[in-house]
Design a protein around this motif. Structure first.
Motif, PDB file in Angstrom:
ATOM      1  N   GLN A 165      -6.324   1.874  -4.587  1.00  0.00           N
ATOM      2  CA  GLN A 165      -5.786   3.997  -4.568  1.00  0.00           C
ATOM      3  C   GLN A 165      -4.949   4.349  -5.217  1.00  0.00           C
ATOM      4  O   GLN A 165      -5.700   5.665  -6.117  1.00  0.00           O
ATOM      5  CB  GLN A 165      -6.105   3.626  -3.167  1.00  0.00           C
ATOM      6  CG  GLN A 165      -7.215   3.399  -2.228  1.00  0.00           C
ATOM      7  CD  GLN A 165      -6.838   3.271  -0.177  1.00  0.00           C
ATOM      8  OE1 GLN A 165      -5.397   3.508  -0.069  1.00  0.00           O
ATOM      9  NE2 GLN A 165      -7.548   2.454  -0.117  1.00  0.00           N
ATOM     10  N   GLY A 166      -4.145   4.135  -5.210  1.00  0.00           N
ATOM     11  CA  GLY A 166      -2.718   5.015  -6.228  1.00  0.00           C
ATOM     12  C   GLY A 166      -3.101   4.923  -7.728  1.00  0.00           C
ATOM     13  O   GLY A 166      -2.614   5.690  -7.958  1.00  0.00           O
ATOM     14  N   LEU A 167      -3.484   3.908  -8.048  1.00  0.00           N
ATOM     15  CA  LEU A 167      -3.573   3.979  -9.720  1.00  0.00           C
ATOM     16  C   LEU A 167      -5.513   4.972 -10.009  1.00  0.00           C
ATOM     17  O   LEU A 167      -5.667   4.761 -10.849  1.00  0.00           O
ATOM     18  CB  LEU A 167      -3.855   3.075 -10.384  1.00  0.00           C
ATOM     19  CG  LEU A 167      -2.328   2.157 -10.033  1.00  0.00           C
ATOM     20  CD1 LEU A 167      -2.630   0.625 -10.514  1.00  0.00           C
ATOM     21  CD2 LEU A 167      -1.393   3.014 -10.933  1.00  0.00           C
ATOM     22  N   ASN A 168      -5.981   4.455  -8.768  1.00  0.00           N
ATOM     23  CA  ASN A 168      -7.547   5.395  -9.377  1.00  0.00           C
ATOM     24  C   ASN A 168      -8.220   4.918 -10.476  1.00  0.00           C
ATOM     25  O   ASN A 168      -8.759   4.863 -10.640  1.00  0.00           O
ATOM     26  CB  ASN A 168      -7.827   6.634  -9.542  1.00  0.00           C
ATOM     27  CG  ASN A 168      -9.107   7.772  -9.334  1.00  0.00           C
ATOM     28  OD1 ASN A 168      -9.704   6.357  -8.517  1.00  0.00           O
ATOM     29  ND2 ASN A 168      -9.021   8.474 -10.433  1.00  0.00           N
ATOM     30  N   ARG A 169      -8.831   3.348  -9.359  1.00  0.00           N
ATOM     31  CA  ARG A 169      -9.320   2.130 -10.814  1.00  0.00           C
ATOM     32  C   ARG A 169      -9.943   1.598  -9.543  1.00  0.00           C
ATOM     33  O   ARG A 169      -9.404   1.163  -8.418  1.00  0.00           O
ATOM     34  CB  ARG A 169      -7.794   1.308 -10.927  1.00  0.00           C
ATOM     35  CG  ARG A 169      -7.097   1.341 -12.034  1.00  0.00           C
ATOM     36  CD  ARG A 169      -7.493   1.866 -13.306  1.00  0.00           C
ATOM     37  NE  ARG A 169      -6.574   2.782 -14.598  1.00  0.00           N
ATOM     38  CZ  ARG A 169      -6.256   1.574 -14.788  1.00  0.00           C
ATOM     39  NH1 ARG A 169      -6.634   0.409 -14.632  1.00  0.00           N
ATOM     40  NH2 ARG A 169      -4.648   1.966 -16.150  1.00  0.00           N
ATOM     41  N   PRO A 170     -10.935   1.063 -10.304  1.00  0.00           N
ATOM     42  CA  PRO A 170     -12.420   0.101  -9.045  1.00  0.00           C
ATOM     43  C   PRO A 170     -11.512  -1.612  -9.077  1.00  0.00           C
ATOM     44  O   PRO A 170     -10.674  -1.896  -9.841  1.00  0.00           O
ATOM     45  CB  PRO A 170     -12.846   0.161  -9.951  1.00  0.00           C
ATOM     46  CG  PRO A 170     -12.892   0.188 -11.584  1.00  0.00           C
ATOM     47  CD  PRO A 170     -11.511   1.256 -11.279  1.00  0.00           C
ATOM     48  N   LEU A 171     -12.300  -1.507  -7.703  1.00  0.00           N
ATOM     49  CA  LEU A 171     -11.275  -2.956  -6.651  1.00  0.00           C
ATOM     50  C   LEU A 171     -12.301  -3.612  -6.726  1.00  0.00           C
ATOM     51  O   LEU A 171     -13.639  -3.634  -5.967  1.00  0.00           O
ATOM     52  CB  LEU A 171     -11.443  -2.402  -5.542  1.00  0.00           C
ATOM     53  CG  LEU A 171     -10.458  -3.537  -4.336  1.00  0.00           C
ATOM     54  CD1 LEU A 171      -9.379  -4.484  -5.602  1.00  0.00           C
ATOM     55  CD2 LEU A 171      -9.922  -3.513  -3.052  1.00  0.00           C
ATOM     56  N   LEU A 213       7.770   2.346  -6.163  1.00  0.00           N
ATOM     57  CA  LEU A 213       7.840   2.718  -5.039  1.00  0.00           C
ATOM     58  C   LEU A 213       6.673   3.673  -4.204  1.00  0.00           C
ATOM     59  O   LEU A 213       6.738   3.742  -3.305  1.00  0.00           O
ATOM     60  CB  LEU A 213       9.661   2.922  -4.228  1.00  0.00           C
ATOM     61  CG  LEU A 213       9.932   1.459  -4.380  1.00  0.00           C
ATOM     62  CD1 LEU A 213      11.872   1.444  -4.503  1.00  0.00           C
ATOM     63  CD2 LEU A 213       9.845   0.998  -2.985  1.00  0.00           C
ATOM     64  N   GLU A 214       6.978   5.164  -4.960  1.00  0.00           N
ATOM     65  CA  GLU A 214       6.565   6.127  -4.909  1.00  0.00           C
ATOM     66  C   GLU A 214       5.323   6.097  -4.125  1.00  0.00           C
ATOM     67  O   GLU A 214       4.304   6.823  -3.969  1.00  0.00           O
ATOM     68  CB  GLU A 214       6.925   7.067  -5.727  1.00  0.00           C
ATOM     69  CG  GLU A 214       8.647   7.845  -5.650  1.00  0.00           C
ATOM     70  CD  GLU A 214       8.990   8.671  -6.441  1.00  0.00           C
ATOM     71  OE1 GLU A 214       7.876   8.951  -7.778  1.00  0.00           O
ATOM     72  OE2 GLU A 214       9.658   8.827  -6.884  1.00  0.00           O
ATOM     73  N   LEU A 215       4.654   5.612  -5.520  1.00  0.00           N
ATOM     74  CA  LEU A 215       2.939   5.485  -5.452  1.00  0.00           C
ATOM     75  C   LEU A 215       2.943   4.006  -3.900  1.00  0.00           C
ATOM     76  O   LEU A 215       1.596   5.037  -3.389  1.00  0.00           O
ATOM     77  CB  LEU A 215       2.363   4.647  -6.614  1.00  0.00           C
ATOM     78  CG  LEU A 215       1.344   4.287  -6.938  1.00  0.00           C
ATOM     79  CD1 LEU A 215       0.327   3.766  -8.660  1.00  0.00           C
ATOM     80  CD2 LEU A 215       0.753   3.006  -6.307  1.00  0.00           C
ATOM     81  N   MET A 216       3.261   3.405  -4.290  1.00  0.00           N
ATOM     82  CA  MET A 216       2.821   3.412  -2.594  1.00  0.00           C
ATOM     83  C   MET A 216       3.552   3.200  -1.208  1.00  0.00           C
ATOM     84  O   MET A 216       2.346   3.774  -0.296  1.00  0.00           O
ATOM     85  CB  MET A 216       4.088   1.409  -2.925  1.00  0.00           C
ATOM     86  CG  MET A 216       3.618   0.249  -3.637  1.00  0.00           C
ATOM     87  SD  MET A 216       1.809  -0.433  -3.427  1.00  0.00           S
ATOM     88  CE  MET A 216       2.268  -1.987  -2.598  1.00  0.00           C
ATOM     89  N   ASP A 217       4.278   4.925  -1.086  1.00  0.00           N
ATOM     90  CA  ASP A 217       4.575   5.405   0.268  1.00  0.00           C
ATOM     91  C   ASP A 217       3.310   6.271   0.221  1.00  0.00           C
ATOM     92  O   ASP A 217       3.319   6.659   1.082  1.00  0.00           O
ATOM     93  CB  ASP A 217       6.235   6.306  -0.876  1.00  0.00           C
ATOM     94  CG  ASP A 217       6.591   7.029   0.714  1.00  0.00           C
ATOM     95  OD1 ASP A 217       6.972   6.287   1.730  1.00  0.00           O
ATOM     96  OD2 ASP A 217       6.440   7.760   0.679  1.00  0.00           O
ATOM     97  N   ARG A 218       2.717   7.320  -1.306  1.00  0.00           N
ATOM     98  CA  ARG A 218       1.776   7.910  -1.126  1.00  0.00           C
ATOM     99  C   ARG A 218       0.572   6.853  -0.196  1.00  0.00           C
ATOM    100  O   ARG A 218       0.026   8.009   0.285  1.00  0.00           O
ATOM    101  CB  ARG A 218       1.755   8.318  -2.783  1.00  0.00           C
ATOM    102  CG  ARG A 218       2.780   9.575  -3.206  1.00  0.00           C
ATOM    103  CD  ARG A 218       1.797  10.391  -4.169  1.00  0.00           C
ATOM    104  NE  ARG A 218       1.448   9.517  -5.198  1.00  0.00           N
ATOM    105  CZ  ARG A 218       2.580   8.947  -6.395  1.00  0.00           C
ATOM    106  NH1 ARG A 218       3.885   9.854  -6.599  1.00  0.00           N
ATOM    107  NH2 ARG A 218       1.753   8.019  -7.516  1.00  0.00           N
ATOM    108  N   GLN A 219       0.876   6.147  -0.284  1.00  0.00           N
ATOM    109  CA  GLN A 219      -0.711   5.301  -0.065  1.00  0.00           C
ATOM    110  C   GLN A 219      -0.589   4.808   1.613  1.00  0.00           C
ATOM    111  O   GLN A 219      -1.339   4.140   1.913  1.00  0.00           O
ATOM    112  CB  GLN A 219      -1.098   4.232  -0.644  1.00  0.00           C
ATOM    113  CG  GLN A 219      -1.411   4.578  -1.954  1.00  0.00           C
ATOM    114  CD  GLN A 219      -2.397   5.737  -2.361  1.00  0.00           C
ATOM    115  OE1 GLN A 219      -3.329   5.773  -1.560  1.00  0.00           O
ATOM    116  NE2 GLN A 219      -2.053   6.870  -2.713  1.00  0.00           N
ATOM    117  N   ASN A 220       1.070   4.983   1.658  1.00  0.00           N
ATOM    118  CA  ASN A 220       1.563   4.909   3.301  1.00  0.00           C
ATOM    119  C   ASN A 220       1.714   3.155   3.276  1.00  0.00           C
ATOM    120  O   ASN A 220       1.002   2.790   4.528  1.00  0.00           O
ATOM    121  CB  ASN A 220       0.482   5.016   4.581  1.00  0.00           C
ATOM    122  CG  ASN A 220       0.623   6.862   4.764  1.00  0.00           C
ATOM    123  OD1 ASN A 220       1.755   6.925   5.417  1.00  0.00           O
ATOM    124  ND2 ASN A 220      -0.627   6.976   5.117  1.00  0.00           N
TER     125      ASN A 220
END
Length: 293
Positions: A49-55, A2-9
């Protein structure tokens, strides 16, 4: 999560955050179903974006085939290599085949890219709008989703060293086969509640004043109960809020709704229904409810 998603708005529900967490921990693909415009694709982008992984994104459409989605051979380069081999006297067929069916001549499409990624860790692999493809391609994905590998006849099996994080979305224009669903965790992404949608508008359109935000969110929420041909999604709500802010609007009125309805509804039958009087009634209900709070 939840915090990870929240940080990415991204305003996520606890249920969504939980299934995302389980998908990562269990290394299982995640199938997201829901109406168009509820933010399914955005989940994969936010996770990357939150995990800093390529998409890596595979956009599905009718007629999508293996050569576009998985791999194909660089035929012009192979033909040139064959001619050069003949010119230098190399005529052994098996040697030529080993040479031309090698990694140097393999064109990696999104599926193979997702399995072969090295830098930045396992990628987020988004298979977007799977329901737009046919059942044959869906069946081809079963090996990928269960073993994280694909079979290439000329060179054998290509298996991921580290399984990609697979997110599959579908707008449910057709049913996805049970065989694919069994290989995935599942979550239905619904339209947001009024409170969640209001928070989304506040984050995405910070210039929209509080009173206008409440009115337009209340209006959109009521529109979705009318059984329109195409209900407005979250993206349309954000577009409408942005348009009204650009016009310096501080509140909704029938004329403003009529002038900007094209940012919210995209089918003439829906627009005509609203402009024939139903929209004015909805607006009166919204203002009455907000005044009573």
């Amino acid at each position: 999560m939840l915090e990870l998603m929240d940080r990415q708005n991204y305003v996520a529900s606890r249920a969504l955050a939980t299934v995302l967490f389980l998908s990562l921990r269990m290394q299982r693909p995640l199938l997201l179903e829901g109406e168009a415009g509820v933010g399914k694709t955005e989940i994969a982008k936010v996770l990357a974006q939150g995990l800093n992984r390529p998409l890596i994104r595979l956009q599905c459409y009718e007629g999508l085939d293996i050569s576009t989605a998985v791999y194909e051979w660089n035929y012009p380069a192979q033909m040139l290599e064959i001619r050069l081999s003949e010119a230098t006297g190399e005529t052994e067929r098996s040697a030529i085949e080993r040479n031309i069916f090698s990694d140097d001549y393999l064109i990696r499409r999104p599926v193979l890219q997702a399995l072969s990624a090295k830098e930045g860790g396992a990628p987020i692999f988004l298979i977007d709008e799977l329901d737009r493809t046919d059942e044959a391609f869906e069946a081809y994905l079963l090996e990928l989703l269960s073993e994280y590998q694909v079979s290439i006849p000329e060179i054998g099996v290509v298996k991921a060293d580290e399984p990609p994080i697979v997110i599959i979305t579908t707008n449910r224009t057709r049913e996805i086969h049970d065989a694919l669903k069994r290989r995935c965790l599942y979550h239905w992404v619904d339209y947001p509640t009024a409170e969640a949608e209001l928070e989304i508008v506040r984050r995405k359109v910070p210039g929209c004043n509080a009173a206008l935000s409440e009115e337009l969110v209340g209006y959109v929420q009521k529109l979705r109960r009318l059984d329109l041909f195409k209900n407005p999604g979250i993206a349309e709500t954000i577009d409408w809020a942005t348009a009204l802010t650009e016009l310096d609007s501080v509140g909704l009125d029938p004329e403003m709704v009529s002038d900007t309805i094209g940012t919210l509804l995209k089918y003439q039958d829906d627009i005509a229904r609203i402009e024939e009087g139903e929209g004015r009634k909805l607006l009166e209900e919204v203002k009455s409810e907000l005044a009573a709070v």
